[in-house]
Design a protein around this motif. Sequence first.
Motif, mmCIF file in Angstrom:
data_model
loop_
_atom_site.group_PDB
_atom_site.id
_atom_site.type_symbol
_atom_site.label_atom_id
_atom_site.label_comp_id
_atom_site.label_asym_id
_atom_site.label_seq_id
_atom_site.Cartn_x
_atom_site.Cartn_y
_atom_site.Cartn_z
ATOM 1 N N HIS A 39 0.700 -1.101 -0.189
ATOM 2 C CA HIS A 39 0.111 0.086 0.091
ATOM 3 C C HIS A 39 0.801 1.204 0.161
ATOM 4 C CE1 HIS A 39 -3.061 2.840 0.579
ATOM 5 N NE2 HIS A 39 -2.527 3.299 1.410
ATOM 6 N N THR A 40 1.515 1.412 1.083
ATOM 7 C CA THR A 40 2.870 2.663 0.725
ATOM 8 C C THR A 40 3.513 2.320 -0.244
ATOM 9 O OG1 THR A 40 2.738 2.277 3.262
ATOM 10 C CG2 THR A 40 4.542 3.754 2.059
ATOM 11 N N ALA A 41 4.372 1.710 -0.614
ATOM 12 C CA ALA A 41 5.467 1.785 -1.994
ATOM 13 C C ALA A 41 3.871 1.440 -3.338
ATOM 14 C CB ALA A 41 5.636 0.153 -2.039
ATOM 15 N N THR A 42 3.176 1.684 -3.360
ATOM 16 C CA THR A 42 2.273 1.388 -4.886
ATOM 17 C C THR A 42 0.915 2.644 -4.025
ATOM 18 O OG1 THR A 42 0.915 0.493 -3.988
ATOM 19 C CG2 THR A 42 2.872 -0.720 -5.925
ATOM 20 N N ASP A 43 1.447 3.557 -3.334
ATOM 21 C CA ASP A 43 0.805 4.875 -3.297
ATOM 22 C C ASP A 43 -1.281 4.052 -3.098
ATOM 23 O OD1 ASP A 43 2.440 6.533 -2.822
ATOM 24 O OD2 ASP A 43 2.568 7.244 -4.982
ATOM 25 N N GLY A 44 -1.164 3.116 -2.546
ATOM 26 C CA GLY A 44 -2.422 2.245 -2.782
ATOM 27 C C GLY A 44 -3.397 1.906 -3.692
ATOM 28 N N ALA A 45 -2.045 1.739 -5.003
ATOM 29 C CA ALA A 45 -2.816 1.168 -6.258
ATOM 30 C C ALA A 45 -3.201 -0.530 -6.105
ATOM 31 C CB ALA A 45 -2.231 1.447 -6.942
ATOM 32 N N THR A 46 -2.678 -1.502 -4.861
ATOM 33 C CA THR A 46 -2.451 -2.496 -4.724
ATOM 34 C C THR A 46 -3.936 -2.708 -3.304
ATOM 35 O OG1 THR A 46 -0.793 -2.031 -3.654
ATOM 36 C CG2 THR A 46 -0.265 -2.785 -6.454
ATOM 37 N N THR A 47 -3.793 -2.385 -3.329
ATOM 38 C CA THR A 47 -5.139 -2.285 -1.418
ATOM 39 C C THR A 47 -6.113 -2.638 -2.703
ATOM 40 O OG1 THR A 47 -4.030 -0.485 -0.272
ATOM 41 C CG2 THR A 47 -6.333 -1.352 0.445
ATOM 42 N N PRO A 48 -6.866 -2.738 -3.209
ATOM 43 C CA PRO A 48 -8.086 -2.671 -3.788
ATOM 44 C C PRO A 48 -7.973 -4.617 -4.061
ATOM 45 C CG PRO A 48 -7.719 -0.654 -4.726
ATOM 46 C CD PRO A 48 -6.608 -1.200 -3.990
ATOM 47 N N PHE A 49 -6.842 -4.522 -4.096
ATOM 48 C CA PHE A 49 -6.843 -5.768 -5.193
ATOM 49 C C PHE A 49 -6.437 -6.976 -3.792
ATOM 50 C CE2 PHE A 49 -5.458 -3.113 -8.902
ATOM 51 C CZ PHE A 49 -6.896 -4.118 -9.655
ATOM 52 N N LEU A 50 -5.952 -6.464 -2.968
ATOM 53 C CA LEU A 50 -5.701 -7.228 -1.686
ATOM 54 C C LEU A 50 -6.317 -7.399 -0.650
ATOM 55 C CD1 LEU A 50 -1.448 -6.953 -1.616
ATOM 56 C CD2 LEU A 50 -2.146 -8.619 -2.327
ATOM 57 N N ALA A 51 -6.939 -6.488 -0.599
ATOM 58 C CA ALA A 51 -7.993 -6.331 0.403
ATOM 59 C C ALA A 51 -8.944 -7.727 0.409
ATOM 60 C CB ALA A 51 -9.231 -4.889 0.411
ATOM 61 N N PRO A 52 -9.839 -8.041 -0.875
ATOM 62 C CA PRO A 52 -10.267 -9.437 -0.667
ATOM 63 C C PRO A 52 -9.692 -10.731 0.450
ATOM 64 C CG PRO A 52 -10.756 -8.064 -2.374
ATOM 65 C CD PRO A 52 -9.859 -7.535 -2.187
ATOM 66 N N TYR A 53 -8.449 -10.465 -0.482
ATOM 67 C CA TYR A 53 -7.425 -12.108 0.605
ATOM 68 C C TYR A 53 -6.907 -11.587 1.561
ATOM 69 C CZ TYR A 53 -4.219 -15.145 0.519
ATOM 70 O OH TYR A 53 -3.151 -16.924 1.240
ATOM 71 N N CYS A 54 -7.083 -10.651 2.422
ATOM 72 C CA CYS A 54 -7.003 -10.180 3.453
ATOM 73 C C CYS A 54 -8.778 -10.401 4.292
ATOM 74 C CB CYS A 54 -6.377 -8.463 4.033
ATOM 75 S SG CYS A 54 -4.930 -7.798 3.123
ATOM 76 N N ALA A 55 -9.789 -9.901 3.906
ATOM 77 C CA ALA A 55 -11.376 -10.506 4.366
ATOM 78 C C ALA A 55 -11.241 -11.713 4.235
ATOM 79 C CB ALA A 55 -12.080 -9.147 3.523
ATOM 80 N N TRP A 56 -10.631 -11.873 3.103
ATOM 81 C CA TRP A 56 -10.418 -14.317 3.318
ATOM 82 C C TRP A 56 -9.310 -14.725 3.982
ATOM 83 C CZ3 TRP A 56 -12.687 -18.486 2.529
ATOM 84 C CH2 TRP A 56 -12.229 -19.851 2.901
ATOM 85 N N MET A 57 -8.512 -13.973 4.831
ATOM 86 C CA MET A 57 -7.404 -14.848 5.544
ATOM 87 C C MET A 57 -8.163 -14.790 7.208
ATOM 88 S SD MET A 57 -5.261 -16.394 4.118
ATOM 89 C CE MET A 57 -4.261 -16.727 5.552
ATOM 90 N N VAL A 58 -8.992 -13.662 7.501
ATOM 91 C CA VAL A 58 -9.160 -13.305 8.316
ATOM 92 C C VAL A 58 -10.786 -14.741 8.811
ATOM 93 C CG1 VAL A 58 -10.634 -11.715 9.876
ATOM 94 C CG2 VAL A 58 -9.102 -11.179 8.400
#
Length: 80
Positions: A39-58
């Motif tokens: 998120h920091t390295a890409t100024d948030g560009a990757t977060t929408p793609f990784l957020a569902p994976y984070c939710a799935w992991m929880v």
Amino acid sequence: MVLNVAWCPLFFNIKRTDLALLDIVPLTGSVFYMTSLLHTATDGATTPFLAPYCAWMVFATYLNASVWSMNRGRAFSKKD
């Protein structure tokens, strides 16, 4: 990657939900950590793609913990 590959055999093959839980907790933590780094390295560009994976992991961690909690003390026989 090792934690990710190890979880399925622990949970499904040898039915060690306790070890699988010990595996998935740091796996979930590492997914969140890598998401925050990207998120920091890409100024948030990757977060929408990784957020569902984070939710799935929880959710997967919650399910693993629930299965472990409901089956504590039960012996599973390995049926091949």
